[in-house]
Every structure is written in C-alpha cells, then in structure tokens.
Write an enzyme that holds these catalytic residues in place. Structure first.
Site, mmCIF file in Angstrom:
data_model
loop_
_atom_site.group_PDB
_atom_site.id
_atom_site.type_symbol
_atom_site.label_atom_id
_atom_site.label_comp_id
_atom_site.label_asym_id
_atom_site.label_seq_id
_atom_site.Cartn_x
_atom_site.Cartn_y
_atom_site.Cartn_z
ATOM 1 N N PHE A 138 4.118 8.809 10.178
ATOM 2 C CA PHE A 138 3.186 9.485 9.277
ATOM 3 C C PHE A 138 3.922 10.504 8.412
ATOM 4 C CE2 PHE A 138 -1.329 8.887 11.291
ATOM 5 C CZ PHE A 138 -1.146 7.515 11.280
ATOM 6 N N SER A 139 3.147 11.270 7.652
ATOM 7 C CA SER A 139 3.711 12.126 6.601
ATOM 8 C C SER A 139 4.641 13.203 7.121
ATOM 9 C CB SER A 139 2.581 12.774 5.810
ATOM 10 O OG SER A 139 1.995 11.796 4.993
ATOM 11 N N TRP A 143 0.816 -1.223 0.000
ATOM 12 C CA TRP A 143 0.000 0.000 0.000
ATOM 13 C C TRP A 143 0.845 1.266 0.000
ATOM 14 C CZ3 TRP A 143 -5.026 2.082 0.710
ATOM 15 C CH2 TRP A 143 -5.078 3.363 1.276
ATOM 16 N N MET A 144 0.386 2.295 -0.725
ATOM 17 C CA MET A 144 1.008 3.622 -0.731
ATOM 18 C C MET A 144 -0.059 4.680 -0.498
ATOM 19 S SD MET A 144 2.303 5.454 -4.258
ATOM 20 C CE MET A 144 4.025 5.091 -4.248
ATOM 21 N N ASN A 145 0.234 5.669 0.387
ATOM 22 C CA ASN A 145 -0.538 6.920 0.339
ATOM 23 C C ASN A 145 0.390 8.106 0.196
ATOM 24 O OD1 ASN A 145 -0.825 5.901 3.315
ATOM 25 N ND2 ASN A 145 -1.392 8.005 3.590
ATOM 26 N N ASP A 146 0.227 9.157 0.932
ATOM 27 C CA ASP A 146 0.842 10.460 0.636
ATOM 28 C C ASP A 146 2.308 10.448 0.187
ATOM 29 O OD1 ASP A 146 -1.404 10.753 2.192
ATOM 30 O OD2 ASP A 146 -0.431 11.867 3.777
ATOM 31 N N TRP A 200 -9.279 9.162 -0.060
ATOM 32 C CA TRP A 200 -9.647 8.215 1.007
ATOM 33 C C TRP A 200 -11.072 7.707 0.854
ATOM 34 C CZ3 TRP A 200 -6.179 5.909 3.805
ATOM 35 C CH2 TRP A 200 -4.971 6.549 4.091
HETATM 36 C C1 FRU Z 1 -3.253 12.063 4.715
HETATM 37 C C2 FRU Z 1 -2.863 11.378 6.006
HETATM 38 C C3 FRU Z 1 -1.921 12.247 6.787
HETATM 39 C C4 FRU Z 1 -1.182 11.252 7.635
HETATM 40 C C5 FRU Z 1 -1.085 10.057 6.720
HETATM 41 C C6 FRU Z 1 -1.166 8.752 7.423
HETATM 42 O O1 FRU Z 1 -3.626 11.210 3.696
HETATM 43 O O2 FRU Z 1 -4.028 11.055 6.740
HETATM 44 O O3 FRU Z 1 -2.536 13.270 7.517
HETATM 45 O O4 FRU Z 1 0.072 11.743 8.004
HETATM 46 O O5 FRU Z 1 -2.136 10.165 5.794
HETATM 47 O O6 FRU Z 1 -0.878 7.691 6.568
#
Ligand code: FRU
Length: 494
Positions: free
Chosen positions: A98-99, A36-39, A306
C-alpha cells in the site's frame, strides 16, 4: 534480486502498454503504464530526476493486489515509465504494497517506506488484513525489501490503536539529520489519528506520539497524511473517508483536508489554526508533496475519488494523477498553481480582451481538449450585476462540461452531467469563491480526460475527470445578463 512475481509483472506491463495508443491517454497527466492506478507514492527527487511511484494493479483496470508502479521525469510534465518497483511477494505484504513515501539516505540509497498488508485469522474465526510499515532500498530502478521488515507493526502502536488501519507513512529528513514519519491510524473511538514516529538512520523506527486526532470532526478513518512547513506555517494534508458535508467547504464521501497551524519541534506539538478543503471539485484524493531542489513545495494527487469510479468499456487504463501543483500559503489560505514547467508546453496563443458576453458567445480559435485557458470575467460597466456566467467545453451537439458562476451568491459550479457518462454518480460540485462584485478569474487546464480549474489565482481549485469523446472539443461562453471577459488560450503540446 527481484522475485518471480515481480519479474512476471515487469514482463506483463512491458507487453500490455503496447496495446495503449499514445492518444488514448492523457498527454501530460501521468496514467498507469497499464491497468489500474490510485494514490501517488514515494514522490521524490533522486539522482537528478523526479520519481513518482503509484498504487498499481497492472492486471486489471480495477483495484486489486497492490504493486508500486514507477515513473520518472525531469520536468514533472513528461513522464517515462520504469519497471514496477514493488510487488506483493513477501509474507509481510502478500495482500498488497500500500501507499508510502521515499527519501534519499546519506549513502545515496533511495529508501521507500510502504504499508505491507497481510491476512491473518482472528480469534473469532474472521480473516482480517493487518497493516504494518515496511522498507525497501534501491538505486532508482531495483529495490530490495529490507530484511528487518516490518519496521513498524502492532507492537509499536499506542493503546487502542488499530492494526487493521495503520497505513500510508510519509517520511521526511529533519534539519538535524534524523528522520520523522507520520502514518494514518484508526484510534479507539473508530476515527482517524496521525501517529508520529522517529528514526536516527531511517531504518530503525520508534513511536513518538499522536500528532493530531480527528475527534469525529472530519470523516471517520483518515488516509495518506503529509506534514511540512510552508511559508511560516505547519501544514497537514489528510484524506478523510466518509465525510459529512459542512456548508460548501466539505462534501460527502472521500474528501481532502488541509489543516494549518504551528509545530513546536521541542515537544512535537501541533497547534491547529485553520482548516479547509484542498480541492473543491469531484476528483482529487490522497495528495503527496515534495520539496523540489529549488525549494518549491509541489503537490500531486490522484485525480479520482473512490466514490466516483467511472469505467468505460473501451478503456485500457484507469486512474490519472493531477497536474503537479506549486503550493504557497498567504491570506490565511493554501494556494495552488500548476507547476511553472507546464508553461513550456504553451503554443498557439489566442487572446481576446473586453469581449461582451450576453447570451451565448463562441470565439474563433478557442477550442481544444489539451489547453491552458485563462478567463477574467467582470460585470459590464454601468449595467446591473449579471445573474450567471458559464464556460462550456468538451462540447459538441450532444455533450459538454461546464463551470457556471452566480455572482450574487459567489458560487461556482462544475457540472459534467452531459459529459457522456451513463452512471448515476455525483456529476456536480459547488464551491463558494471569494469576492461578491461579479469578478472571477479562472485558469482551466484540459488534458483529454480531465479539467482542473484554478480559481482566483489559485485560491481554490476544482478538479474533475470527463471521458467525453475527443471530437467534442468546442468551447463556448454564456451570460445571463451582461458580462465582459478577457480570454487567453494556449494549446498544450507535449
Ligand atoms: C487511499 C488508500 C490508502 C491505501 C491505498 C491502497 O486511496 O486507500 O489508504 O494505502 O489506497 O491502495
């Protein structure tokens, strides 16, 4: 010295990535090495390369304890994976790294600032996640967490500011050689606010002030702020949660917000002038920018929302980054265009000029799922204004995704209802574009699982993912009424 937890992750990802074929991923949009990848995180230029870290859960295609994945590139288009940079392996970040952001210290070390999350039992018996800002220092591959972590925690917060929601620090180096950082926070009223911090050396930080507060105008909590100068304006990028829609500018749910204004460096005061969405499509969130060595301000975002997590059973990875976009500010707006480095991938130019479109039209040589296509549409001369123009792509008998334009209302719509998805999620978004005379310019970038539409030379952008089977590579055009169109199409070959 990397921890056992980080070592294990690095071993795991090196094996797991072998199970993903090259053509099962986007060709030039960064996807996670595995899982998985997010920010985007720590977007920076270090030792002659662009570094991009990302929120990463290697062990599953769903969000989980956050690590920092890591990739490098010389041209922002071809990415190479490096071993994961951070794992949640300390008391102050056990529930997740986190980010955050990155910069280079004068002694050549790469400095990362991220949000360390830990669980803590509250007086009422409830266990809550506490967020604080932490540092790691490294050489572009190996990072050591700073012994003084966390460097900003609840003790640094102003009255009423929540330590449950205090995250996503974005640092920068000021002209005088000192450092500043903005972080997102939930204020006393339950809404987002941006806190400004300063540092002489990048290691010891102190709270300055609330730079900008939501006051209930844009969603609730805010995430992933960025703050920079662009063409004479001060620009804030913010990702608000739980937005209420506002006409066609803002949509429900997780959104993107760009606020421009002026900033008085003496008093650290931001004066707001305009606000707009950053991206008007379905999937774009948490963007972060860099100032490239040649002075360009380049933004990359998580090409996801999201609220619209579409999983397919077969997929071995989840989440993609957007194409990096060059930013500029003119005509009172934020403009975006794909980084010019993308042009080097263009092959097999196919061009048509002055094509009359009435009903459906298909053109020889115009197809593909990794393409760069520029369209210019206008009304046929001497004819009534056409009622609708559409371009359909990722198309076969069963599927297509489309942009359609109604010139009388100046509304452009993206629709991926027929992209193969079986979920009752948002599959359409509308956007009001400029000009009422039936003229529209669109540049579409397709990369297997996504489309990004740069509208009227980048005045607006609409981004969406689509997981349509790759055999669906047809493209067709349609007009209700009489339109005329110029098309230039390239394949994008990496
Ligand atoms: C945004 C977020 C950030 C947080 C990170 C957690 O998409 O909710 O606020 O640092 O993702 O994965």
């Amino acid at each position: 010295m990397s921890s056992q937890i980080l070592k294990r992750v690095r071993g795991f990802e090196a094996e797991a990535e072998k199970r993903i074929e090259k053509d099962e991923r986007p060709a030039f949009h960064l996807s996670p090495r595995t899982g998985w990848m997010n920010d985007p995180n720590g977007f920076s230029y270090y030792k002659g390369e662009y570094h991009l870290f990302y929120q990463y859960h290697p062990y599953d295609t769903k969000w989980g304890p956050m690590h920092w994945g890591h990739a490098v590139s010389r041209d922002l288009i071809h990415w190479e994976y490096l071993p994961a940079a951070l794992a949640p392996d300390e008391d102050f970040d056990r529930a997740g790294c986190f980010s955050g952001s990155a910069l280079t210290l004068p002694d050549g070390r790469h400095l990362l600032m991220y949000t360390g999350v830990r669980r803590e039992l509250q007086d009422n018996g409830e266990e809550r996640e506490i967020q604080a800002q932490c540092l790691a220092l490294g050489d572009g591959i190996e990072y050591e967490k700073y012994p003084g972590n966390p460097v900003l925690d609840e003790r640094d917060l102003p009255d009423g500011a929540s330590s449950f929601d205090f995250r996503d620090p974005k640092m920068w180096r000021k002209e005088d050689g000192t450092y500043a950082c903005v972080a997102a926070n939930r204020g006393e009223d339950g809404n987002g606010q941006l806190l400004l911090f300063s540092s002489l050396d990048g290691l010891v930080w102190r709270y300055e002030k609330v730079l900008y507060a939501n006051d209930g105008r844009f969603g609730t909590m805010w995430e992933c702020p960025d703050f920079f100068e662009l063409d004479g304006k001060s620009v804030l990028l913010i990702s608000p949660m739980e937005m209420l829609p506002k006409e066609m500018e803002y949509h429900n749910g997780n959104g993107t917000l760009c606020v421009t204004g002026s900033f008085d460096e003496r008093t650290d005061t931001f004066r707001e002038e305009t606000d707009q969405a950053i991206d008007y499509g379905i999937e774009f969130y948490a963007p972060q920018t860099i100032c490239a060595p040649d002075g360009r301000r380049i933004m990359i975002g998580w090409m996801q929302n999201w609220d619209t997590l579409i999983y397919s059973r077969e997929q071995k990875w989840f989440g993609q980054m957007s194409i990096p976009r060059e930013l500029s500010y003119h005509n009172g707006r934020l403009y975006q265009r794909p980084v010019r480095e993308l042009d080097a991938l263009r092959r097999n130019r196919v061009e048509y000029r002055g094509v009359p479109v009435s009903g459906e039209v298909r053109l020889d040589g115009i197809r593909g799922r990794r393409i760069d296509m520029e369209l210019s549409v206008s009304p046929a001369e001497g004819e009534e204004l056409y009622r609708k123009f559409a371009v359909r792509f990722a198309q076969n008998e069963a599927f297509h995704t489309a942009f359609s334009f109604r010139p009388a209302e100046s509304v452009l719509k993206v629709d991926r209802k027929f992209s193969g998805t079986r979920k009752a999620l948002i599959h359409q978004r509308r956007c009001r574009v400029s000009g009422k005379d039936g003229r529209l310019k669109l540049r579409l970038i397709l990369d297997r699982f996504s489309v990004e539409a740069f509208i009227n030379d980048g005045e607006q952008v609409m981004t969406a993912t689509m997981y349509t089977t790759q055999e669906a590579d047809g493209i067709s055009f349609f007009a209700d009424g009489k339109a005329v169109m110029d098309v230039v199409k390239y394949d994008l070959i990496t």
